[in-house]
Design a protein around this motif. Structure first.
Motif, mmCIF file in Angstrom:
data_model
loop_
_atom_site.group_PDB
_atom_site.id
_atom_site.type_symbol
_atom_site.label_atom_id
_atom_site.label_comp_id
_atom_site.label_asym_id
_atom_site.label_seq_id
_atom_site.Cartn_x
_atom_site.Cartn_y
_atom_site.Cartn_z
ATOM 1 N N VAL A 1 0.854 -1.186 0.000
ATOM 2 C CA VAL A 1 0.000 0.000 0.000
ATOM 3 C C VAL A 1 0.887 1.233 0.000
ATOM 4 C CG1 VAL A 1 -1.715 1.321 1.294
ATOM 5 C CG2 VAL A 1 -1.869 -1.177 1.208
ATOM 6 N N PRO A 2 0.763 2.108 -0.988
ATOM 7 C CA PRO A 2 1.618 3.305 -1.031
ATOM 8 C C PRO A 2 1.367 4.197 0.179
ATOM 9 C CG PRO A 2 0.441 2.985 -3.113
ATOM 10 C CD PRO A 2 -0.172 2.051 -2.126
ATOM 11 N N ALA A 3 2.418 4.820 0.657
ATOM 12 C CA ALA A 3 2.250 5.736 1.793
ATOM 13 C C ALA A 3 1.269 6.851 1.438
ATOM 14 C CB ALA A 3 3.603 6.327 2.183
ATOM 15 N N ALA A 4 1.251 7.226 0.163
ATOM 16 C CA ALA A 4 0.377 8.315 -0.279
ATOM 17 C C ALA A 4 -1.080 7.886 -0.413
ATOM 18 C CB ALA A 4 0.871 8.867 -1.609
ATOM 19 N N ALA A 5 -1.393 6.613 -0.109
ATOM 20 C CA ALA A 5 -2.787 6.158 -0.180
ATOM 21 C C ALA A 5 -3.588 6.629 1.024
ATOM 22 C CB ALA A 5 -2.843 4.640 -0.285
ATOM 23 N N ASP A 6 -2.886 6.971 2.088
ATOM 24 C CA ASP A 6 -3.562 7.397 3.320
ATOM 25 C C ASP A 6 -3.151 8.831 3.622
ATOM 26 O OD1 ASP A 6 -4.796 7.603 5.840
ATOM 27 O OD2 ASP A 6 -4.528 5.461 6.180
ATOM 28 N N LEU A 7 -4.086 9.760 3.498
ATOM 29 C CA LEU A 7 -3.784 11.173 3.704
ATOM 30 C C LEU A 7 -3.652 11.540 5.176
ATOM 31 C CD1 LEU A 7 -6.243 12.681 1.052
ATOM 32 C CD2 LEU A 7 -3.783 12.221 0.805
ATOM 33 N N ARG A 8 -4.080 10.649 6.053
ATOM 34 C CA ARG A 8 -3.955 10.830 7.512
ATOM 35 C C ARG A 8 -4.584 12.138 7.981
ATOM 36 N NH1 ARG A 8 -1.168 6.584 9.051
ATOM 37 N NH2 ARG A 8 0.341 5.638 7.622
ATOM 38 N N VAL A 9 -5.734 12.420 7.443
ATOM 39 C CA VAL A 9 -6.518 13.575 7.898
ATOM 40 C C VAL A 9 -7.365 13.116 9.083
ATOM 41 C CG1 VAL A 9 -8.328 15.220 7.274
ATOM 42 C CG2 VAL A 9 -6.571 14.573 5.601
ATOM 43 N N SER B 1 -11.702 8.288 6.984
ATOM 44 C CA SER B 1 -11.621 6.827 7.029
ATOM 45 C C SER B 1 -10.255 6.365 6.534
ATOM 46 C CB SER B 1 -12.711 6.208 6.148
ATOM 47 O OG SER B 1 -13.991 6.601 6.575
ATOM 48 N N PRO B 2 -9.587 5.459 7.249
ATOM 49 C CA PRO B 2 -8.282 4.976 6.797
ATOM 50 C C PRO B 2 -8.411 4.201 5.494
ATOM 51 C CG PRO B 2 -9.084 3.643 8.619
ATOM 52 C CD PRO B 2 -10.027 4.805 8.493
ATOM 53 N N TYR B 3 -7.331 4.136 4.751
ATOM 54 C CA TYR B 3 -7.372 3.428 3.473
ATOM 55 C C TYR B 3 -7.742 1.965 3.682
ATOM 56 C CZ TYR B 3 -5.922 1.570 -1.057
ATOM 57 O OH TYR B 3 -5.903 0.928 -2.269
ATOM 58 N N VAL B 4 -7.118 1.317 4.658
ATOM 59 C CA VAL B 4 -7.460 -0.063 5.014
ATOM 60 C C VAL B 4 -8.292 -0.035 6.292
ATOM 61 C CG1 VAL B 4 -6.573 -2.327 5.708
ATOM 62 C CG2 VAL B 4 -5.418 -1.037 3.895
ATOM 63 N N THR B 5 -9.476 -0.618 6.241
ATOM 64 C CA THR B 5 -10.383 -0.622 7.381
ATOM 65 C C THR B 5 -9.986 -1.725 8.358
ATOM 66 O OG1 THR B 5 -12.157 0.046 5.869
ATOM 67 C CG2 THR B 5 -12.804 -0.708 8.073
ATOM 68 N N PRO B 6 -9.721 -1.415 9.630
ATOM 69 C CA PRO B 6 -9.414 -2.472 10.605
ATOM 70 C C PRO B 6 -10.571 -3.466 10.704
ATOM 71 C CG PRO B 6 -8.914 -0.298 11.507
ATOM 72 C CD PRO B 6 -9.652 -0.067 10.231
ATOM 73 N N ASN B 7 -10.244 -4.717 10.977
ATOM 74 C CA ASN B 7 -11.278 -5.746 11.067
ATOM 75 C C ASN B 7 -12.366 -5.387 12.064
ATOM 76 O OD1 ASN B 7 -9.777 -7.130 9.213
ATOM 77 N ND2 ASN B 7 -9.108 -8.751 10.598
ATOM 78 N N LEU C 1 -6.702 13.552 -5.281
ATOM 79 C CA LEU C 1 -6.918 12.118 -5.069
ATOM 80 C C LEU C 1 -5.670 11.493 -4.470
ATOM 81 C CD1 LEU C 1 -8.798 10.824 -8.251
ATOM 82 C CD2 LEU C 1 -9.636 10.831 -5.900
ATOM 83 N N ALA C 2 -5.875 10.663 -3.433
ATOM 84 C CA ALA C 2 -4.755 9.928 -2.848
ATOM 85 C C ALA C 2 -4.389 8.757 -3.751
ATOM 86 C CB ALA C 2 -5.133 9.435 -1.456
ATOM 87 N N ALA C 3 -3.266 8.136 -3.479
ATOM 88 C CA ALA C 3 -2.829 6.975 -4.257
ATOM 89 C C ALA C 3 -3.710 5.766 -3.928
ATOM 90 C CB ALA C 3 -1.367 6.673 -3.950
ATOM 91 N N THR C 4 -3.553 4.705 -4.684
ATOM 92 C CA THR C 4 -4.344 3.497 -4.471
ATOM 93 C C THR C 4 -3.544 2.291 -4.937
ATOM 94 O OG1 THR C 4 -6.429 2.389 -5.016
ATOM 95 C CG2 THR C 4 -5.419 3.713 -6.738
ATOM 96 N N THR C 5 -3.996 1.097 -4.529
ATOM 97 C CA THR C 5 -3.338 -0.131 -4.990
ATOM 98 C C THR C 5 -3.942 -0.633 -6.297
ATOM 99 O OG1 THR C 5 -4.846 -1.477 -3.673
ATOM 100 C CG2 THR C 5 -2.747 -0.857 -2.651
ATOM 101 N N GLY C 6 -5.075 -0.079 -6.703
ATOM 102 C CA GLY C 6 -5.702 -0.531 -7.937
ATOM 103 C C GLY C 6 -7.151 -0.087 -8.020
ATOM 104 N N PRO C 7 -7.838 -0.451 -9.067
ATOM 105 C CA PRO C 7 -9.210 0.028 -9.306
ATOM 106 C C PRO C 7 -10.279 -0.626 -8.432
ATOM 107 C CG PRO C 7 -8.569 -1.509 -11.024
ATOM 108 C CD PRO C 7 -7.352 -1.283 -10.196
#
Length: 521
Positions: A220-228, A232-238, A461-467
């Motif tokens: 996961v690119p560091a730029a995928a999470d803007l940390r605002v 909502s975080p890029y990856v949702t905790p279980n 737009l933040a980065a992403t791992t794919g569509p």
């Protein structure tokens, strides 16, 4: 006449402490039974007695633990649980006496018992917020029952003190104690039996070690999470991942007992065990799941890293026959979903039979041991949890659970966007407007923000791992004092702009722009 009055007066002076202790005992059994049944329904790690037992074991010095094992062998844990249960019930019995002496005296004792139970739950591996509910609800119900029985006792005591007949009050108390005590005992036994199975499966889950992926997901690119803050975080905790299903009680399936059958319109029926599935070359993939019931701006959506095996490769083994266009998946609890066959066989789509979620075995409530994950389709037609069967068939011959209830047979996810921050009041000046947007399996091209109905402004737009995942976005807004309206819309990679027409979730997903009102000071 004088002798009868003396006897009545003597009865009135008896403090009824043993009857109060009986009330506390019955209430304690009922509370523990309710807690165990609640843990079975919600979270096996939330059973207070076993949780306290594990905490005691952790706190005992090693020589004492070894002494217990050497002396009692495999009976060491049942004996410890029995000791703790008896101790708790003795305390509950005296809670009855405390409640008879002073209102809410028993509540204070039950609260202490609840705190001990919650401390045990907090110390258990895998404890999530839902795991604390069984203890709180169970002991709250126990106290309410105690209060009801003590009310009967007070009626008995008051009648005796006033030299009035006490037989009706006495019978009322004894009848209540007998009936509730019997029901509580039955509930306690049932709870222990059911919870025992759930606990064993949960322990098996905690012991599982997921195999490595033959095809790991890109980092996961560091730029995928803007940390605002508030975004909502890029990856949702279980623990935060939404859960929507039809299961009243979470199915409890031992991985050793699980198997999947692929049949129907196939040339070769395929059966797969969990061990066989885990031994296959597994794939990691980050994908966003969305519930069709999610309203505009809703939170029934989440993004996770999944580990599993491509369903298309399993279907290739079975070799679907001509004319098939749907796969009916069946859950262990009887739920069914109809998924387009072409979505499951699409070489460009990572439709998985998943065993892992965010680096750990699937949580029980999210489908352990195995579930389906299909990017681009709403969950009601694709994301079957606790899956045990795949039937290759047709949309004409079979229908999933929700289709006869008025929902669309095919459920492609609609392009959507959401504002996470700000939501209420902010200070004037530069304000970060941020949220998430998704166009699963197509990808996003742009997100725009509108202030007070003005011109649309491009967001970053933040980065992403794919569509197949949502993307974070942000917009720097120069906020001025007053009441303002913020609106967001998205455009997907095919150039399609989000539909502004407002529509409810039924029958095929909500549409419309998400809008929030903000007060700027």
């Amino acid at each position: 006449m004088h002798q009868r009055a003396a006897t009545t007066a003597g009865t009135g002076t008896r403090p009824l402490r043993w009857e109060a202790r009986l009330a506390g005992l019955v209430a304690g059994v009922a509370g523990l039974a309710a807690a165990d049944l609640g843990a079975w329904l919600l979270a096996p790690v939330g059973a207070p007695i076993s949780a306290v037992g594990e905490l005691v074991i952790d706190l005992l010095p090693a020589p004492l633990v070894n002494f217990g094992k050497d002396t009692l062998g495999t009976a060491d844990k049942p004996v410890l649980v029995a000791i703790i249960t008896v101790a708790v019930l003795v305390v509950c019995a005296f809670a009855g006496q405390a409640e008879l002496r002073r209102r809410f005296g028993g509540a204070a004792v039950f609260a202490v018992v609840a705190v001990l139970g919650l401390a045990g739950v907090a110390a258990r591996a895998g404890a999530q917020p839902m795991a604390y509910l069984p203890t709180v609800v169970g002991l709250s119900l126990g106290y309410l029952l105690l209060r009801t029985m003590v009310d009967r006792l007070e009626t008995w005591r008051d009648a005796a003190a006033a030299a009035q007949p006490t037989s009706t009050a006495r019978r009322g108390f004894l009848r209540l104690a007998l009936v509730t005590g019997g029901l509580a005992a039955v509930g306690a036994v049932a709870g222990e039996v059911l919870l025992g199975a759930a606990t064993r499966v949960n322990q098996a889950r905690l012991r599982l070690r997921l195999p490595g992926a033959a095809r790991p997901a890109p980092a996961v690119p560091a730029a995928a999470d803007l940390r605002v803050p508030g975004l909502s975080p890029y990856v949702t905790p279980n623990a935060d991942f939404y859960r929507i299903d039809t299961a009243l009680q979470v199915p409890v399936i031992d991985p050793d007992d699980w198997s999947l059958t692929i049949g129907g319109m196939v040339e070769q029926e395929v059966t797969l065990s969990y061990a066989e599935l885990a031994a296959l070359p597994l794939v990691e993939h980050v994908a966003t799941l969305t519930c069709v019931s999610n309203p505009v701006g809703g939170e029934l959506v989440g993004n996770a890293l999944w580990l599993g095996y491509p369903i298309r490769d399993l279907l290739a083994r079975a070799r679907p026959t001509a004319g098939a266009d749907m796969v009916l998946s069946t859950s262990q609890d009887g739920f069914t979903a109809g998924t387009p066959l072409d979505a499951l066989t699409d070489p460009g789509r990572q439709a998985l039979l998943a065993i892992g979620m965010n680096g750990e075995p699937l949580p029980l409530q999210h489908g352990f041991p195995v579930r389906m994950v299909v990017p681009g389709l709403y969950g009601y037609v694709s994301a079957t949890k606790w899956v045990t069967e795949l039937k290759v068939t047709t949309f004409e011959a079979d229908r999933g659970y929700w289709t006869p209830l008025g929902w669309a047979a095919r459920g492609p996810i609609k392009l959507a966007s959401r504002i996470d921050v700000p939501r209420r009041t902010v200070d004037a000046g530069r304000v970060v407007v941020a949220g998430v947007a998704w166009a699963q399996h197509t990808g996003l091209a742009a997100v725009e923000v509108q202030v007070d109905g003005g011109a649309w402004q491009p967001a970053e737009l933040a980065a992403t791992t794919g569509p197949d995942t949502w993307r974070q976005w942000s917009y720097a807004w120069d906020a001025t004092s007053g009441e303002h309206s913020l609106t967001v819309r998205a455009t997907d990679a095919d150039g399609t702009v989000q539909d502004p027409a407002e529509a409810p979730p039924a029958p095929d997903g909500a549409s419309g722009y998400h809008q929030v009102s903000v007060t700027v000071r």
